[in-house]
Design a protein around this motif. Structure first.
Motif, PDB file in Angstrom:
ATOM      1  N   GLN A 170       1.805  42.994  39.347  1.00 27.44           N
ATOM      2  CA  GLN A 170       0.591  42.454  38.704  1.00 27.44           C
ATOM      3  C   GLN A 170      -0.100  43.501  37.833  1.00 27.44           C
ATOM      4  N   ALA A 171      -0.112  44.735  38.289  1.00 26.02           N
ATOM      5  CA  ALA A 171      -0.818  45.791  37.548  1.00 26.02           C
ATOM      6  C   ALA A 171      -0.155  46.103  36.206  1.00 26.02           C
ATOM      7  N   ALA A 172       1.111  45.743  36.060  1.00 29.29           N
ATOM      8  CA  ALA A 172       1.823  46.018  34.801  1.00 29.29           C
ATOM      9  C   ALA A 172       1.171  45.297  33.629  1.00 29.29           C
ATOM     10  N   ALA A 173       0.437  44.208  33.914  1.00 30.63           N
ATOM     11  CA  ALA A 173      -0.203  43.438  32.841  1.00 30.63           C
ATOM     12  C   ALA A 173      -1.179  44.293  32.034  1.00 30.63           C
ATOM     13  N   ASP A 174      -1.658  45.405  32.614  1.00 32.07           N
ATOM     14  CA  ASP A 174      -2.555  46.302  31.868  1.00 32.07           C
ATOM     15  C   ASP A 174      -1.868  46.921  30.653  1.00 32.07           C
ATOM     16  N   LEU A 175      -0.545  47.073  30.731  1.00 32.77           N
ATOM     17  CA  LEU A 175       0.177  47.764  29.654  1.00 32.77           C
ATOM     18  C   LEU A 175       1.131  46.872  28.869  1.00 32.77           C
ATOM     19  N   THR A 176       1.602  45.795  29.460  1.00 33.95           N
ATOM     20  CA  THR A 176       2.566  44.961  28.741  1.00 33.95           C
ATOM     21  C   THR A 176       2.441  43.480  29.131  1.00 33.95           C
ATOM     22  N   ASP A 177       2.536  42.622  28.106  1.00 34.50           N
ATOM     23  CA  ASP A 177       2.526  41.173  28.369  1.00 34.50           C
ATOM     24  C   ASP A 177       3.932  40.605  28.335  1.00 34.50           C
ATOM     25  N   THR A 178       4.845  41.382  27.823  1.00 32.00           N
ATOM     26  CA  THR A 178       6.127  40.787  27.458  1.00 32.00           C
ATOM     27  C   THR A 178       7.337  41.260  28.257  1.00 32.00           C
ATOM     28  N   MET A 179       7.179  42.287  29.057  1.00 33.89           N
ATOM     29  CA  MET A 179       8.377  42.820  29.721  1.00 33.89           C
ATOM     30  C   MET A 179       8.945  41.798  30.721  1.00 33.89           C
ATOM     31  N   PRO A 180      10.199  41.397  30.557  1.00 40.11           N
ATOM     32  CA  PRO A 180      10.737  40.346  31.412  1.00 40.11           C
ATOM     33  C   PRO A 180      11.325  40.830  32.737  1.00 40.11           C
ATOM     34  N   TRP A 181      11.655  42.153  32.814  1.00 37.28           N
ATOM     35  CA  TRP A 181      12.401  42.613  33.992  1.00 37.28           C
ATOM     36  C   TRP A 181      11.453  42.945  35.141  1.00 37.28           C
ATOM     37  N   MET A 182      11.736  42.337  36.268  1.00 35.65           N
ATOM     38  CA  MET A 182      10.830  42.461  37.413  1.00 35.65           C
ATOM     39  C   MET A 182      10.659  43.917  37.873  1.00 35.65           C
ATOM     40  N   VAL A 183      11.763  44.608  38.085  1.00 36.56           N
ATOM     41  CA  VAL A 183      11.644  45.954  38.652  1.00 36.56           C
ATOM     42  C   VAL A 183      10.984  46.897  37.638  1.00 36.56           C
ATOM     43  N   ASN A 184      11.296  46.697  36.364  1.00 40.22           N
ATOM     44  CA  ASN A 184      10.650  47.548  35.357  1.00 40.22           C
ATOM     45  C   ASN A 184       9.158  47.244  35.245  1.00 40.22           C
ATOM     46  N   ARG A 185       8.785  45.999  35.474  1.00 41.94           N
ATOM     47  CA  ARG A 185       7.342  45.678  35.545  1.00 41.94           C
ATOM     48  C   ARG A 185       6.718  46.408  36.735  1.00 41.94           C
ATOM     49  N   GLU A 186       7.422  46.404  37.856  1.00 39.76           N
ATOM     50  CA  GLU A 186       6.886  47.088  39.041  1.00 39.76           C
ATOM     51  C   GLU A 186       6.710  48.586  38.768  1.00 39.76           C
ATOM     52  N   LEU A 187       7.686  49.158  38.073  1.00 38.24           N
ATOM     53  CA  LEU A 187       7.577  50.601  37.774  1.00 38.24           C
ATOM     54  C   LEU A 187       6.386  50.866  36.861  1.00 38.24           C
ATOM     55  N   THR A 188       6.209  50.000  35.876  1.00 39.27           N
ATOM     56  CA  THR A 188       5.076  50.158  34.959  1.00 39.27           C
ATOM     57  C   THR A 188       3.762  50.036  35.726  1.00 39.27           C
TER      58      THR A 188
ATOM     59  N   SER B 269      18.753  56.101  34.083  1.00 36.90           N
ATOM     60  CA  SER B 269      20.202  56.277  33.909  1.00 36.90           C
ATOM     61  C   SER B 269      20.532  56.337  32.436  1.00 36.90           C
ATOM     62  N   PHE B 270      21.543  57.102  32.105  1.00 33.92           N
ATOM     63  CA  PHE B 270      21.984  57.146  30.714  1.00 33.92           C
ATOM     64  C   PHE B 270      22.395  55.742  30.247  1.00 33.92           C
ATOM     65  N   SER B 271      21.896  55.386  29.106  1.00 36.07           N
ATOM     66  CA  SER B 271      22.155  54.138  28.381  1.00 36.07           C
ATOM     67  C   SER B 271      21.548  52.899  29.041  1.00 36.07           C
ATOM     68  N   CYS B 272      20.490  53.093  29.827  1.00 37.16           N
ATOM     69  CA  CYS B 272      19.799  51.934  30.409  1.00 37.16           C
ATOM     70  C   CYS B 272      18.833  51.334  29.380  1.00 37.16           C
ATOM     71  N   GLY B 273      19.049  50.064  29.049  1.00 37.03           N
ATOM     72  CA  GLY B 273      18.170  49.386  28.090  1.00 37.03           C
ATOM     73  C   GLY B 273      16.768  49.157  28.633  1.00 37.03           C
ATOM     74  N   PRO B 274      16.622  48.483  29.800  1.00 37.73           N
ATOM     75  CA  PRO B 274      15.285  48.234  30.341  1.00 37.73           C
ATOM     76  C   PRO B 274      14.458  49.507  30.528  1.00 37.73           C
ATOM     77  N   ASP B 275      15.100  50.578  31.005  1.00 39.88           N
ATOM     78  CA  ASP B 275      14.334  51.810  31.223  1.00 39.88           C
ATOM     79  C   ASP B 275      13.876  52.424  29.905  1.00 39.88           C
ATOM     80  N   SER B 276      14.683  52.275  28.856  1.00 43.58           N
ATOM     81  CA  SER B 276      14.266  52.880  27.584  1.00 43.58           C
ATOM     82  C   SER B 276      12.983  52.219  27.100  1.00 43.58           C
ATOM     83  N   MET B 277      12.859  50.902  27.348  1.00 48.17           N
ATOM     84  CA  MET B 277      11.625  50.218  26.927  1.00 48.17           C
ATOM     85  C   MET B 277      10.442  50.619  27.828  1.00 48.17           C
TER      86      MET B 277
END
Ligand code: SF4
Length: 307
Positions: free
Chosen positions: A214-232, A250-258
């Motif tokens: 839920q707290a990820a909403a402070d920084l992003t409205d659009t991120m679709p990945w659950m775990v990356n939202r949790e990290l944010t 991890s090297f070449s991780c798309g979600p993490d780069s965003m």
């Protein structure tokens, strides 16, 4: 019946759930060992070049399990609802494992988790028990026990988080997937380096998942990945309670780069170090970067430098 579980990817998130479920059904759980150079090399040999490091490691663990169990458990994990999607690699993983090891006679057992398709986690485990030949009530009992184990694991994480935050030491939030943080070969050397520099690493998965999401909403409205939202969201919630943040990817991780881009651009007044794991044996470069980063955190805490 022997069920093999690769000690990689979401084992580090759902391991308590999975192991308890299969054990409660009377299955013998064979867990692959800690990642080492041999497992990573095997995985890299089987994986396509575009794979992220974590997916390569996963295939290495599957290779280790091939002749040691009756089935390898490879769930298909799509989503748990809106903005709770898993990275696409988790949707494809049963197909990838099957096609990679088809010639070796791999036998996998899977289940589909996709709320978009009306398949909840509970329904997926019911399906899984049925596939393995267990009765409905046996599967339900095993699933309820497994959920209890998962809740206990989450409660232990919350206790560790509060204890770590209450201590006087320098605190560094490790913002990364649990399979990177806890992997002994790729992630643990980073945590060891932090400890060796007299700071306390705080893994992001100690935070309550729902609260973080839920707290990820402070920084992003659009991120679709659950775990990356949790990290944010975890970074948002803890930024004023830690001294610095290490973004571990991890090297070449798309979600993490965003995620890393969002956090480095939008999170203010907190030093951030980005580290990309690439499976190299040599740790001197990583240790030097950690040492320099923690020096800065010490100076900042003492008021010697203002960042
Ligand atoms: S989230 Fe990143 S590291 Fe994890 S499986 Fe997907 S691409 Fe790989």
């Amino acid at each position: 019946m022997r069920i093999g579980i690769p000690r990689a990817l979401y084992y580090y998130r759902y391991g308590a759930l999975w192991k308890t479920f299969f054990s409660a059904l009377g299955c013998e759980v064979i867990l692959s060992p800690q990642t080492d150079r041999a497992i990573l090399s095997q995985g890299s040999r089987y994986a396509i070049d575009e794979s992220c490091l974590s997916a390569k490691i996963y295939l290495g663990h599957c290779a280790w399990l091939l002749d040691k169990c009756d089935f390898i458990f490879v769930p298909r994990m799509a989503d748990l609802g809106r903005d709770k999607e898993f990275c696409l690699r988790f949707r494809a993983m049963p197909d990838v494992v099957f096609s990679t090891f088809r010639d070796e006679g791999v036998r996998i057992v899977s289940c589909d988790i996709s709320m978009h398709k009306g398949k909840s986690e509970a329904a997926a485990f019911a399906e899984l028990g049925k596939k393995l030949g267990f009765k409905k009530h046996q599967t339900l009992t095993a699933y309820l026990l497994a959920k209890q184990a998962e809740q206990q694991q989450a409660a232990a994480g919350a206790r560790k988080l509060e204890a770590a935050l209450a201590g006087p030491e320098l605190k560094v939030l490790i913002c990364g997937h649990a399979y990177n943080i806890y992997d002994r070969y790729v992630g643990q050397p980073v945590l060891d380096a932090i400890r060796n520099n007299h700071a306390v690493p705080i893994p992001a998965d100690w935070m309550d998942r729902d609260e973080a999401w839920q707290a990820a909403a402070d920084l992003t409205d659009t991120m679709p990945w659950m775990v990356n939202r949790e990290l944010t969201g975890t970074a948002v919630l803890l930024k004023d309670r830690v001294d610095g943040i290490v973004l571990l990817s991890s090297f070449s991780c798309g979600p993490d780069s965003m995620t890393d881009e969002i956090l480095t651009r939008r999170l203010k007044n907190i030093p951030i170090l980005t580290m990309t794991l690439d499976g190299q044996d040599a740790t001197a470069g990583m240790e030097t970067r950690i040492e320099s980063f923690i020096d800065i955190l010490h100076l900042r805490k003492d008021g010697t430098v203002c960042l």
